[in-house]
Design a protein around this motif. Structure first.
Motif, PDB file in Angstrom:
ATOM      1  N   HIS A   1       0.862  -1.172   0.000  1.00 44.94           N
ATOM      2  CA  HIS A   1       0.000   0.000   0.000  1.00 44.94           C
ATOM      3  C   HIS A   1       0.907   1.233   0.000  1.00 44.94           C
ATOM      4  CE1 HIS A   1      -3.137  -2.792   0.958  1.00 44.94           C
ATOM      5  NE2 HIS A   1      -2.810  -2.923   2.229  1.00 44.94           N
ATOM      6  N   ILE A   2       0.436   2.308  -0.605  1.00 43.32           N
ATOM      7  CA  ILE A   2       1.251   3.530  -0.705  1.00 43.32           C
ATOM      8  C   ILE A   2       0.451   4.706  -0.179  1.00 43.32           C
ATOM      9  CG2 ILE A   2       2.559   5.044  -2.232  1.00 43.32           C
ATOM     10  CD1 ILE A   2       2.730   2.694  -4.212  1.00 43.32           C
ATOM     11  N   VAL A   3       1.072   5.487   0.715  1.00 45.94           N
ATOM     12  CA  VAL A   3       0.448   6.682   1.276  1.00 45.94           C
ATOM     13  C   VAL A   3       1.383   7.864   1.063  1.00 45.94           C
ATOM     14  CG1 VAL A   3      -0.463   7.804   3.343  1.00 45.94           C
ATOM     15  CG2 VAL A   3      -0.758   5.337   3.034  1.00 45.94           C
ATOM     16  N   GLY A   4       0.826   8.982   0.632  1.00 45.27           N
ATOM     17  CA  GLY A   4       1.584  10.217   0.513  1.00 45.27           C
ATOM     18  C   GLY A   4       0.810  11.365   1.125  1.00 45.27           C
ATOM     19  N   GLY A   5       1.519  12.328   1.716  1.00 46.29           N
ATOM     20  CA  GLY A   5       0.827  13.449   2.333  1.00 46.29           C
ATOM     21  C   GLY A   5       1.680  14.701   2.355  1.00 46.29           C
ATOM     22  N   VAL A   6       1.010  15.853   2.378  1.00 48.93           N
ATOM     23  CA  VAL A   6       1.678  17.147   2.506  1.00 48.93           C
ATOM     24  C   VAL A   6       0.938  17.957   3.562  1.00 48.93           C
ATOM     25  CG1 VAL A   6       2.603  17.207   0.165  1.00 48.93           C
ATOM     26  CG2 VAL A   6       0.319  18.112   0.613  1.00 48.93           C
ATOM     27  N   LYS A   7       1.697  18.841   4.253  1.00 51.12           N
ATOM     28  CA  LYS A   7       1.118  19.643   5.323  1.00 51.12           C
ATOM     29  C   LYS A   7       1.770  21.023   5.335  1.00 51.12           C
ATOM     30  CE  LYS A   7       0.434  17.699   9.295  1.00 51.12           C
ATOM     31  NZ  LYS A   7       0.676  17.055  10.614  1.00 51.12           N
ATOM     32  N   TYR A   8       0.950  22.038   5.603  1.00 53.23           N
ATOM     33  CA  TYR A   8       1.464  23.393   5.773  1.00 53.23           C
ATOM     34  C   TYR A   8       0.959  23.919   7.113  1.00 53.23           C
ATOM     35  CZ  TYR A   8       2.582  28.294   4.854  1.00 53.23           C
ATOM     36  OH  TYR A   8       3.087  29.559   4.936  1.00 53.23           O
ATOM     37  N   THR A   9       1.890  24.232   8.018  1.00 53.95           N
ATOM     38  CA  THR A   9       1.562  24.636   9.379  1.00 53.95           C
ATOM     39  C   THR A   9       2.066  26.040   9.639  1.00 53.95           C
ATOM     40  OG1 THR A   9       1.784  22.336  10.116  1.00 53.95           O
ATOM     41  CG2 THR A   9       1.791  24.032  11.816  1.00 53.95           C
ATOM     42  N   GLN A  10       1.185  26.878  10.222  1.00 51.58           N
ATOM     43  CA  GLN A  10       1.542  28.229  10.633  1.00 51.58           C
ATOM     44  C   GLN A  10       0.896  28.503  11.993  1.00 51.58           C
ATOM     45  OE1 GLN A  10       3.692  30.540   8.859  1.00 51.58           O
ATOM     46  NE2 GLN A  10       4.152  28.571   7.902  1.00 51.58           N
ATOM     47  N   GLY A  11       1.059  29.729  12.489  1.00 47.58           N
ATOM     48  CA  GLY A  11       0.523  30.058  13.797  1.00 47.58           C
ATOM     49  C   GLY A  11      -0.990  29.975  13.873  1.00 47.58           C
ATOM     50  N   TRP A  12      -1.672  30.149  12.754  1.00 48.87           N
ATOM     51  CA  TRP A  12      -3.134  30.106  12.739  1.00 48.87           C
ATOM     52  C   TRP A  12      -3.686  28.684  12.736  1.00 48.87           C
ATOM     53  CZ3 TRP A  12      -4.534  27.287   8.585  1.00 48.87           C
ATOM     54  CH2 TRP A  12      -3.666  27.285   7.474  1.00 48.87           C
ATOM     55  N   GLY A  13      -2.817  27.704  12.406  1.00 49.46           N
ATOM     56  CA  GLY A  13      -3.289  26.318  12.315  1.00 49.46           C
ATOM     57  C   GLY A  13      -2.548  25.570  11.226  1.00 49.46           C
ATOM     58  N   ALA A  14      -3.269  24.703  10.494  1.00 44.22           N
ATOM     59  CA  ALA A  14      -2.612  23.885   9.470  1.00 44.22           C
ATOM     60  C   ALA A  14      -3.631  23.411   8.446  1.00 44.22           C
ATOM     61  CB  ALA A  14      -1.913  22.692  10.109  1.00 44.22           C
ATOM     62  N   ILE A  15      -3.128  23.128   7.248  1.00 43.62           N
ATOM     63  CA  ILE A  15      -3.923  22.458   6.219  1.00 43.62           C
ATOM     64  C   ILE A  15      -3.122  21.254   5.747  1.00 43.62           C
ATOM     65  CG2 ILE A  15      -3.031  23.967   4.389  1.00 43.62           C
ATOM     66  CD1 ILE A  15      -5.824  23.618   3.045  1.00 43.62           C
ATOM     67  N   THR A  16      -3.776  20.099   5.665  1.00 45.90           N
ATOM     68  CA  THR A  16      -3.090  18.837   5.396  1.00 45.90           C
ATOM     69  C   THR A  16      -3.892  18.020   4.390  1.00 45.90           C
ATOM     70  OG1 THR A  16      -2.474  18.843   7.744  1.00 45.90           O
ATOM     71  CG2 THR A  16      -1.979  16.848   6.485  1.00 45.90           C
ATOM     72  N   GLY A  17      -3.181  17.286   3.547  1.00 48.45           N
ATOM     73  CA  GLY A  17      -3.824  16.361   2.628  1.00 48.45           C
ATOM     74  C   GLY A  17      -3.066  15.049   2.566  1.00 48.45           C
ATOM     75  N   VAL A  18      -3.789  13.922   2.493  1.00 51.43           N
ATOM     76  CA  VAL A  18      -3.166  12.612   2.323  1.00 51.43           C
ATOM     77  C   VAL A  18      -3.931  11.842   1.255  1.00 51.43           C
ATOM     78  CG1 VAL A  18      -2.193  12.389   4.647  1.00 51.43           C
ATOM     79  CG2 VAL A  18      -4.542  11.638   4.209  1.00 51.43           C
ATOM     80  N   VAL A  19      -3.220  10.958   0.565  1.00 56.97           N
ATOM     81  CA  VAL A  19      -3.842  10.086  -0.421  1.00 56.97           C
ATOM     82  C   VAL A  19      -3.231   8.698  -0.258  1.00 56.97           C
ATOM     83  CG1 VAL A  19      -2.189  10.668  -2.235  1.00 56.97           C
ATOM     84  CG2 VAL A  19      -4.461   9.784  -2.853  1.00 56.97           C
ATOM     85  N   ALA A  20      -4.048   7.648  -0.402  1.00 54.95           N
ATOM     86  CA  ALA A  20      -3.573   6.284  -0.200  1.00 54.95           C
ATOM     87  C   ALA A  20      -4.029   5.390  -1.348  1.00 54.95           C
ATOM     88  CB  ALA A  20      -4.090   5.731   1.126  1.00 54.95           C
ATOM     89  N   TYR A  21      -3.163   4.463  -1.730  1.00 52.07           N
ATOM     90  CA  TYR A  21      -3.488   3.459  -2.727  1.00 52.07           C
ATOM     91  C   TYR A  21      -3.558   2.104  -2.039  1.00 52.07           C
ATOM     92  CZ  TYR A  21      -2.861   0.134  -6.564  1.00 52.07           C
ATOM     93  OH  TYR A  21      -3.004  -0.924  -7.438  1.00 52.07           O
ATOM     94  N   ASP A  22      -4.716   1.465  -2.101  1.00 55.65           N
ATOM     95  CA  ASP A  22      -4.939   0.136  -1.538  1.00 55.65           C
ATOM     96  C   ASP A  22      -4.574  -0.883  -2.613  1.00 55.65           C
ATOM     97  OD1 ASP A  22      -6.072  -2.329  -0.751  1.00 55.65           O
ATOM     98  OD2 ASP A  22      -7.603  -1.335   0.449  1.00 55.65           O
ATOM     99  N   SER A  23      -3.420  -1.558  -2.458  1.00 55.58           N
ATOM    100  CA  SER A  23      -2.939  -2.453  -3.512  1.00 55.58           C
ATOM    101  C   SER A  23      -3.751  -3.741  -3.592  1.00 55.58           C
ATOM    102  CB  SER A  23      -1.459  -2.781  -3.295  1.00 55.58           C
ATOM    103  OG  SER A  23      -1.273  -3.578  -2.143  1.00 55.58           O
ATOM    104  N   ASN A  24      -4.449  -4.126  -2.525  1.00 49.19           N
ATOM    105  CA  ASN A  24      -5.260  -5.348  -2.580  1.00 49.19           C
ATOM    106  C   ASN A  24      -6.467  -5.172  -3.484  1.00 49.19           C
ATOM    107  OD1 ASN A  24      -3.507  -6.497  -0.807  1.00 49.19           O
ATOM    108  ND2 ASN A  24      -4.912  -6.604   0.925  1.00 49.19           N
TER     109      ASN A  24
END
Length: 312
Positions: A152-175
């Motif tokens: 299985h493959i997972v990738g993610g990016v995140k941007y964090t600052q004093g106000w909070g954060a925005i994050t995204g992840v995506v996953a591939y289920d190989s089964n």
């Protein structure tokens, strides 16, 4: 098919149902190590859990369904990390990197992904608020463990600052050859109030195929919510240094709806008592193929948890 009867148990096997408490005592043993090397910080982390409590499982109309016993030992974490490279037993980056669904105990009333897996992953931190992860994962369980050389493959990016954060992840289920993703927004509205909103979407053609070698019932290792999409939201309000209120709402395309809310109070440093109330509406309760993800014995269920936690 029989449904689990909640906290009901037979009174000395005489055929009468009696309501009773569910109880669980847990000891977490955690270890940390760290040292500086020419290739970065070398870390290890382990966590082992020992549990004693009620059975909480349906095993037939003539059996005690809620007896207490030693539940065994679980290895929840056991990884080594050198710089940004982590190898070992961890929780999936699909959940750990983007964040869990609120500071409530029952945060998976509408599930947002599975957890236990072996990983080979790399974390990157640019130092300016931007970070990323790539994770190769084995999964776990009958449906979740990889059945070929393809992880299985997972990738993610995140941007964090004093106000909070925005994050995204995506996953591939190989089964099941399906893809799932989540995006999350965290906002620090004030020193006392923090809020979050998270949305998930996943493909499910193979997950809903009853002719699969292992039918998934619409839920894979990553896309565990019902239908293609789901949303979660909530937050924490700190009344003072000792007391906080935590809440979470969750909903998915199959009309599963969850509400969890608690008050956590630090009696003294290191000792916290949390009182929580939970509500679940099971959207496909009468469909045996799609409702077996929950042990609820009613379409609408209400429960509560009282937790005493000592940390040191």
């Amino acid at each position: 098919m029989p449904r689990y009867e909640g906290a009901r148990t037979h009174d000395v096997q005489d055929g009468r149902d009696q309501a009773t408490w569910r109880k669980n005592a847990r000891f977490d043993l955690k270890t940390w190590t760290g040292q500086e090397t020419e290739l970065g910080t070398l870390k290890t982390y382990t966590e082992i859990r020992f549990n004693f409590g009620s059975r909480n499982a349906y095993s037939g109309p003539d059996s005690p369904q809620n007896y207490a016993f030693n539940k065994g030992v679980t290895l929840n974490f056991a990884w080594i990390q050198l710089g940004g490279l982590r190898v070992g037993k961890d929780e999936s980056a699909f959940d750990a990197f983007i964040g869990y669904a609120g500071n409530v105990i029952q945060d998976t009333l509408v599930p947002y992904g599975d957890f236990d897996t072996n990983v080979v992953q790399y974390y990157f931190d640019a130092g300016n608020g931007f970070s990323a992860v790539v994770s190769l994962e084995e999964g776990s369980g009958v449906k979740g463990t990889i059945d070929s050389y393809v992880p299985h493959i997972v990738g993610g990016v995140k941007y964090t600052q004093g106000w909070g954060a925005i994050t995204g992840v995506v996953a591939y289920d190989s089964n099941y050859e399906e893809v799932a993703g989540k995006v999350r927004l965290d906002v620090r509205a004030s020193d006392a109030l923090s809020l979050f909103a998270m949305a998930g979407y996943g493909t499910d053609d193979n997950l809903t195929d009853p002719t699969s070698a292992i039918p998934a019932g619409g839920r894979g290792f990553y896309k565990q919510w019902g239908g293609n999409w789901a949303v979660w939201g909530g937050g924490t309000y700190k009344f003072n240094e000792k007391t906080s209120f935590n809440a979470q709402l969750s909903y998915d395309e199959w009309k599963n709806f969850g509400v969890a809310a608690n008050v956590a109070y630090d009696i003294v440093p290191g000792l916290t008592i949390t009182a929580e109330v939970d509500y679940l509406h099971a959207g496909k309760f009468d469909d045996a193929d799609f409702s077996n993800w929950t042990n609820a014995d009613k379409k609408d269920s209400v429960g509560g948890v009282l937790r005493f936690k000592r940390s040191f």
